[in-house]
Design an enzyme around this catalytic site. Structure first.
Site, PDB file in Angstrom:
ATOM      1  N   HIS A 115       0.858  -1.187   0.000  1.00  0.00           N
ATOM      2  CA  HIS A 115       0.000   0.000   0.000  1.00  0.00           C
ATOM      3  C   HIS A 115       0.895   1.238   0.000  1.00  0.00           C
ATOM      4  O   HIS A 115       2.131   1.115   0.028  1.00  0.00           O
ATOM      5  CB  HIS A 115      -0.938   0.017   1.216  1.00  0.00           C
ATOM      6  CG  HIS A 115      -0.251   0.096   2.546  1.00  0.00           C
ATOM      7  ND1 HIS A 115       0.524  -0.935   3.049  1.00  0.00           N
ATOM      8  CD2 HIS A 115      -0.216   1.078   3.480  1.00  0.00           C
ATOM      9  CE1 HIS A 115       0.995  -0.592   4.235  1.00  0.00           C
ATOM     10  NE2 HIS A 115       0.576   0.623   4.519  1.00  0.00           N
ATOM     11  N   HIS A 117       2.503   3.733   1.958  1.00  0.00           N
ATOM     12  CA  HIS A 117       2.841   3.822   3.377  1.00  0.00           C
ATOM     13  C   HIS A 117       2.832   5.259   3.889  1.00  0.00           C
ATOM     14  O   HIS A 117       3.159   6.198   3.160  1.00  0.00           O
ATOM     15  CB  HIS A 117       4.228   3.214   3.619  1.00  0.00           C
ATOM     16  CG  HIS A 117       4.357   1.803   3.155  1.00  0.00           C
ATOM     17  ND1 HIS A 117       3.982   0.733   3.938  1.00  0.00           N
ATOM     18  CD2 HIS A 117       4.820   1.269   1.995  1.00  0.00           C
ATOM     19  CE1 HIS A 117       4.203  -0.398   3.285  1.00  0.00           C
ATOM     20  NE2 HIS A 117       4.717  -0.092   2.096  1.00  0.00           N
ATOM     21  N   ASP A 119       4.271   5.766   7.193  1.00  0.00           N
ATOM     22  CA  ASP A 119       5.269   5.828   8.263  1.00  0.00           C
ATOM     23  C   ASP A 119       6.709   5.738   7.765  1.00  0.00           C
ATOM     24  O   ASP A 119       7.651   5.850   8.549  1.00  0.00           O
ATOM     25  CB  ASP A 119       5.015   4.732   9.293  1.00  0.00           C
ATOM     26  CG  ASP A 119       5.020   3.348   8.671  1.00  0.00           C
ATOM     27  OD1 ASP A 119       5.072   3.251   7.432  1.00  0.00           O
ATOM     28  OD2 ASP A 119       4.971   2.362   9.425  1.00  0.00           O
ATOM     29  N   HIS A 120       6.883   5.504   6.483  1.00  0.00           N
ATOM     30  CA  HIS A 120       8.233   5.489   5.907  1.00  0.00           C
ATOM     31  C   HIS A 120       8.134   5.719   4.405  1.00  0.00           C
ATOM     32  O   HIS A 120       7.069   5.553   3.807  1.00  0.00           O
ATOM     33  CB  HIS A 120       8.953   4.169   6.199  1.00  0.00           C
ATOM     34  CG  HIS A 120       8.366   2.996   5.472  1.00  0.00           C
ATOM     35  ND1 HIS A 120       7.345   2.233   5.996  1.00  0.00           N
ATOM     36  CD2 HIS A 120       8.648   2.454   4.248  1.00  0.00           C
ATOM     37  CE1 HIS A 120       7.038   1.279   5.140  1.00  0.00           C
ATOM     38  NE2 HIS A 120       7.808   1.386   4.065  1.00  0.00           N
ATOM     39  N   HIS A 171      -7.407  -0.161   5.868  1.00  0.00           N
ATOM     40  CA  HIS A 171      -6.349   0.688   6.421  1.00  0.00           C
ATOM     41  C   HIS A 171      -6.142   1.868   5.465  1.00  0.00           C
ATOM     42  O   HIS A 171      -6.067   3.015   5.894  1.00  0.00           O
ATOM     43  CB  HIS A 171      -5.073  -0.123   6.593  1.00  0.00           C
ATOM     44  CG  HIS A 171      -3.877   0.680   6.982  1.00  0.00           C
ATOM     45  ND1 HIS A 171      -3.797   1.388   8.158  1.00  0.00           N
ATOM     46  CD2 HIS A 171      -2.689   0.899   6.340  1.00  0.00           C
ATOM     47  CE1 HIS A 171      -2.629   2.003   8.233  1.00  0.00           C
ATOM     48  NE2 HIS A 171      -1.940   1.731   7.143  1.00  0.00           N
ATOM     49  N   ASP A 190      -0.293  -3.725   6.146  1.00  0.00           N
ATOM     50  CA  ASP A 190      -0.805  -3.220   7.418  1.00  0.00           C
ATOM     51  C   ASP A 190      -2.229  -3.675   7.693  1.00  0.00           C
ATOM     52  O   ASP A 190      -2.782  -3.383   8.753  1.00  0.00           O
ATOM     53  CB  ASP A 190      -0.787  -1.687   7.418  1.00  0.00           C
ATOM     54  CG  ASP A 190       0.617  -1.126   7.579  1.00  0.00           C
ATOM     55  OD1 ASP A 190       1.582  -1.892   7.425  1.00  0.00           O
ATOM     56  OD2 ASP A 190       0.739   0.077   7.846  1.00  0.00           O
ATOM     57  N   HIS A 231       4.671  -4.798   9.408  1.00  0.00           N
ATOM     58  CA  HIS A 231       5.282  -4.258  10.620  1.00  0.00           C
ATOM     59  C   HIS A 231       5.085  -5.209  11.791  1.00  0.00           C
ATOM     60  O   HIS A 231       4.131  -5.985  11.828  1.00  0.00           O
ATOM     61  CB  HIS A 231       4.657  -2.916  11.025  1.00  0.00           C
ATOM     62  CG  HIS A 231       4.724  -1.855   9.983  1.00  0.00           C
ATOM     63  ND1 HIS A 231       5.855  -1.107   9.735  1.00  0.00           N
ATOM     64  CD2 HIS A 231       3.789  -1.407   9.110  1.00  0.00           C
ATOM     65  CE1 HIS A 231       5.608  -0.252   8.765  1.00  0.00           C
ATOM     66  NE2 HIS A 231       4.363  -0.412   8.366  1.00  0.00           N
TER      67      HIS A 231
END
Length: 291
Positions: A115, A117, A119-120, A171, A190, A231
């Site tokens: 997907h 992302h 967070d990074h 998500h 996620d 994660h």
């Protein structure tokens, strides 16, 4: 009188001993029955826990980790043709991943994301420069740029191996789950984490959609399929469909309970979302280090 008293005392002793033996036998029977019940209960819980599906001898699997974002990256390859794919690479680890591909004598065919992302920053853009010929892949619904866009039902092939795709939004709109049926493994991004799931309070999140997709698409796979998420924050490497169906504290709840839980998590705003999303919309090429 002494003889009579002695006889009476002996009789009382024999009666007491007999009663003790009976009690001991009863206790042993109860203990044995309890043990049998525990064993039976344990067996019933494990009835659906099938043996692991072993990787075939021509299938290469490597799990990699980025400490800052707690992201798992997966390198898969056909050991006969040496064609490889990488799932969810991280920008800061792109040089590491490219070096590993070279050392193993592999040819990276696809750099894939589950997907877009928050967070990074994805490493796909930099890997394309480090390993010319690599093709970036993401879902059409993600809204991100890539060389190849895929949707549910599409397949990604490397050597003789094949990755099937399931659309699992919730998500984000573009979440996609990758399944390698022959090897019994599923890469859930996620959408489904080990004893958890991705948050649904930003970036097109929808709790009902996530719940329904997990139950209807991931939990309907073989119970012994190994789950590899994007994660983990507790050092857990993998799970199984059986485990998450039985022990995931969020997704074993009813739909209404799950929605209420997710609506009240009150999580902090993702730290890197303002940098990650713009870069990831461009396949991660905005912030490639100059060195």
């Amino acid at each position: 009188m002494n003889s009579v008293a002695f006889s009476l005392l002996s009789s009382l002793r024999r009666s007491a001993l007999l009663q003790a033996k009976r009690s001991d036998i009863t206790i042993r029977k109860i203990s044995c029955l309890a043990a049998q019940q525990r064993f039976s209960h344990s067996n019933s819980n494990n009835m659906d826990m099938l043996p692991r599906i072993s990787f075939t001898t021509d299938f290469f699997f490597r799990q990699l980790f980025d400490l800052e974002s707690s992201t798992y990256t997966y390198l898969l390859a056909d050991l006969n043709t040496h064609e490889a794919v990488i799932i969810d690479p991280v920008l800061e680890q792109a040089k590491r991943d490219a070096q590993l591909v070279k050392e193993l004598g592999l040819k990276l065919k696809y750099a894939m994301n589950t997907h877009m992302h928050a967070d990074h920053i994805t490493g796909t853009g930099w890997l394309k420069q480090l390993l010319p010929g690599c093709i970036s892949v993401i879902s059409t619904a993600s809204g991100a740029k890539a060389d190849k866009h895929i949707s549910e039902g599409d397949s990604v092939v490397f050597g003789r191996h094949k990755i099937d795709t399931l659309a699992t939004p919730g998500h984000t709109n573009g979440c996609i789950t990758y399944v390698v049926h022959e090897q019994g493994c599923v890469f859930t991004g996620d959408t489904l984490l080990i004893r958890g799931c991705g948050r649904t309070d930003f970036q097109e999140g929808n709790s009902r959609t996530l719940y329904e997709n997990v139950h209807n698409k991931i939990f309907t796979l073989g119970t012994n399929y190994r789950i590899y998420p994007a994660h983990d924050y507790k050092g857990q490497l993998e799970s199984t469909v059986w485990e998450e169906k039985n022990y995931n504290p969020r997704l074993t709840k009813s739909l209404e309970q799950f929605v209420e839980l997710m609506d009240n998590l009150n999580l902090p705003y993702p730290k890197k979302i303002d940098q990650s999303l713009p870069a990831n919309r461009e396949c991660g090429i905005h912030d490639i280090p100059q060195n």
